[in-house]
Design an enzyme around this catalytic site. Structure first.
Site, PDB file in Angstrom:
ATOM      1  N   GLN A 181     -52.769 -19.579  45.237  1.00 46.33           N
ATOM      2  CA  GLN A 181     -51.412 -19.112  44.938  1.00 46.33           C
ATOM      3  C   GLN A 181     -51.426 -17.728  44.284  1.00 46.33           C
ATOM      4  O   GLN A 181     -50.548 -16.897  44.544  1.00 46.33           O
ATOM      5  CB  GLN A 181     -50.653 -20.127  44.077  1.00 46.33           C
ATOM      6  CG  GLN A 181     -51.264 -20.470  42.743  1.00 46.33           C
ATOM      7  CD  GLN A 181     -52.269 -21.605  42.805  1.00 46.33           C
ATOM      8  OE1 GLN A 181     -52.822 -21.904  43.851  1.00 46.33           O
ATOM      9  NE2 GLN A 181     -52.525 -22.228  41.655  1.00 46.33           N
ATOM     10  N   HIS A 252     -74.645 -20.495  36.391  1.00 51.88           N
ATOM     11  CA  HIS A 252     -73.381 -20.104  37.022  1.00 51.88           C
ATOM     12  C   HIS A 252     -72.682 -21.303  37.675  1.00 51.88           C
ATOM     13  O   HIS A 252     -71.465 -21.420  37.614  1.00 51.88           O
ATOM     14  CB  HIS A 252     -73.629 -19.038  38.091  1.00 51.88           C
ATOM     15  CG  HIS A 252     -73.597 -17.642  37.566  1.00 51.88           C
ATOM     16  ND1 HIS A 252     -72.430 -17.009  37.212  1.00 51.88           N
ATOM     17  CD2 HIS A 252     -74.597 -16.750  37.346  1.00 51.88           C
ATOM     18  CE1 HIS A 252     -72.707 -15.783  36.789  1.00 51.88           C
ATOM     19  NE2 HIS A 252     -74.012 -15.599  36.849  1.00 51.88           N
ATOM     20  N   HIS A 320     -78.687 -10.602  43.289  1.00 50.72           N
ATOM     21  CA  HIS A 320     -79.367  -9.988  42.154  1.00 50.72           C
ATOM     22  C   HIS A 320     -80.867 -10.033  42.411  1.00 50.72           C
ATOM     23  O   HIS A 320     -81.395 -11.092  42.765  1.00 50.72           O
ATOM     24  CB  HIS A 320     -79.091 -10.745  40.855  1.00 50.72           C
ATOM     25  CG  HIS A 320     -77.642 -10.980  40.570  1.00 50.72           C
ATOM     26  ND1 HIS A 320     -77.030 -12.192  40.813  1.00 50.72           N
ATOM     27  CD2 HIS A 320     -76.693 -10.163  40.069  1.00 50.72           C
ATOM     28  CE1 HIS A 320     -75.756 -12.113  40.459  1.00 50.72           C
ATOM     29  NE2 HIS A 320     -75.522 -10.887  40.011  1.00 50.72           N
ATOM     30  N   ASP A 353     -74.417  -8.102  34.529  1.00 47.83           N
ATOM     31  CA  ASP A 353     -73.251  -8.978  34.616  1.00 47.83           C
ATOM     32  C   ASP A 353     -72.182  -8.612  33.594  1.00 47.83           C
ATOM     33  O   ASP A 353     -70.994  -8.839  33.816  1.00 47.83           O
ATOM     34  CB  ASP A 353     -73.665 -10.445  34.386  1.00 47.83           C
ATOM     35  CG  ASP A 353     -74.199 -11.105  35.643  1.00 47.83           C
ATOM     36  OD1 ASP A 353     -74.076 -10.512  36.722  1.00 47.83           O
ATOM     37  OD2 ASP A 353     -74.737 -12.227  35.529  1.00 47.83           O
TER      38      ASP A 353
END
Length: 435
Positions: A181, A252, A320, A353
């Site tokens: 959305q 992650h 990475h 990062d």
């Protein structure tokens, strides 16, 4: 080349791909047809949030007041680094003007897109750095309008630090809306936003699929899958540092691949012994993610020498890539496929990062074999222009007419013919396609 796998992944990013296409397609169609009201219905369903969708100046000030001063200074430090790196990148693109033939001038011009939509994840983790990376580069590129969109949490809203970061980095509007959305609202120009020309930023599989479906009617930075990281290490590497760096990236998500490629078996064994304990020592959510990623997606590969290691890395084309090995210049010259490269123990993916200045929105799932990551250039259109004197157009018109006729494109040929006839009356030109 022979590669020995001390640990082989049982899953890959592709094998874990969810069947989300039809769901996302339906949501996008509903929102495009129903506009703001339908977007709000989905927001209430998925975000479970009823606050302001478009944050007011008062909302931003209130959120900023909740951010500790030390964190504000850290955000400002990272923003300054990203801004200066983006400015250096922008300086590599210049307008060009060249006289192709006497009297025929052609040029190149770099023009920023008008409106950028920056998606900032806020689900499992609040990705403050993603607000810095996406909004800052859009601002440096010169986009006229920048929207930062991030999923709110029930009864809380967008994480205050994300609001603060997006604000100081230059977002014109900050939207409390997540998922499909949120992406749809920026693309379709809902809530009085300008329609985005480009969508950037990481997100979950639903956000990635929405960008995939919308690509074409709007530009995107890339279609990103789960983040991935590869470490190249030789006998000079510190096993504890290597293991820590692998775990730091595995946290992650449950499907975030990490790979170790080495020519030293003892190092590999030590790293594999250390990883489980480092994972167990993380907070619960981080530990669960890292444990699943290590169990199902991680690989440890033994190669015969550094050339084979480099070839293995290029084949994986990691998002990475870290090198903890001797002769860093050799690796810098040799390696060709990566999203961002981290040379030596003294730097790490975590630096990139968060605060180094290079961008952390990078190609995943092998896409580094053909593209780089988000940069100031992604927000800029490289366009061309030309002008000519009548004499300067003469030779070009002749060649255009003959090539066009050879191709069978008579209309193209005649657009050259009429200019020659007007500019050089009485001159006979051979404009046929015959030899």
């Amino acid at each position: 080349m022979t590669r020995e796998y001390l640990k082989k992944a049982t899953l890959t990013a592709k094998s874990d791909a969810s069947e989300v296409h039809e769901t996302v397609k339906t949501i996008l169609a509903d929102i495009e047809a129903g506009g703001d009201a339908t977007a709000m219905e989905y927001a209430r369903k998925f975000d479970k949030y009823d606050g302001n969708v478009m944050l007011t100046a008062e909302d931003i000030a209130a959120a900023s007041a909740l951010v500790p001063e030390k964190l504000k200074r850290d955000i400002e430090f990272a923003h300054d680094n990203v801004k200066r790196f983006a400015e250096a990148q922008k300086a590599t693109v210049s307008d060009v003007e060249i006289e192709i033939v006497p009297g025929m001038i052609a040029g190149q011009k770099a023009i920023p897109v008008d409106a950028a939509g920056c998606y900032v994840p806020g689900g499992r983790y609040s990705h403050i750095a993603s607000a810095i990376m996406t909004v800052t580069t859009a601002k440096v590129a010169g986009c006229r309008h920048i929207t930062a969109c991030s999923p709110p949490r029930p009864d809380v809203g967008v994480a205050p630090a994300i609001v603060y970061a997006a604000h100081i980095c230059g977002a014109d509007k900050i939207m409390a809306m997540g998922g499909v959305q949120g992406v749809a609202a920026m693309t379709f120009g809902l809530f009085d936003l300008p329609k985005a020309n480009i969508l950037v930023g990481p997100g979950n599989q639903f956000v990635a699929e929405a960008k995939r479906i919308l690509f074409g009617r709007v530009g995107i930075d890339m279609i990103a899958g789960p983040t991935d990281s590869l470490i190249l290490a030789d006998s000079s590497a510190d096993p504890f540092i290597v293991a820590t760096d692998l775990v730091s990236q595995a946290e992650h998500g449950y499907n975030s691949p990490v790979w170790l490629v080495t020519d030293d078996r003892d190092l590999a064994v030590k790293v594999m012994d250390m990883v489980p304990g480092l994972i167990d020592d993380l907070p619960e959510l981080n530990s669960q993610n890292a444990a699943a990623a290590w169990r199902d997606y991680a690989e440890v590969i033994i190669c015969s020498d550094r050339e084979e290691m480099a070839a293995c890395s290029d084949a994986y084309a990691p998002e990475h890539l870290t090198v903890q090995a001797e002769d860093l210049e050799w690796w810098l010259d040799r390696l060709t496929c990566y999203g961002s490269l981290f040379l030596g123990e003294e730097t790490t993916v975590s630096y990139g990062d968060k605060a180094t200045g290079t961008n952390h929105v990078l190609p995943t799932s092998g896409a580094a074999s053909y593209t780089g990551g988000l940069s100031v250039h992604k927000y800029m259109k490289i366009v061309t222009w030309q002008r000519a004197t009548r004499e300067g157009s003469k030779a070009v018109a002749e060649a255009t007419a003959r090539i066009s006729r050879l191709e069978g494109m008579e209309g193209h040929a005649r657009s050259a013919d009429v200019r020659l006839a007007k500019y050089f009356p009485g001159v006979n030109f051979d404009l046929t396609a015959d030899g």
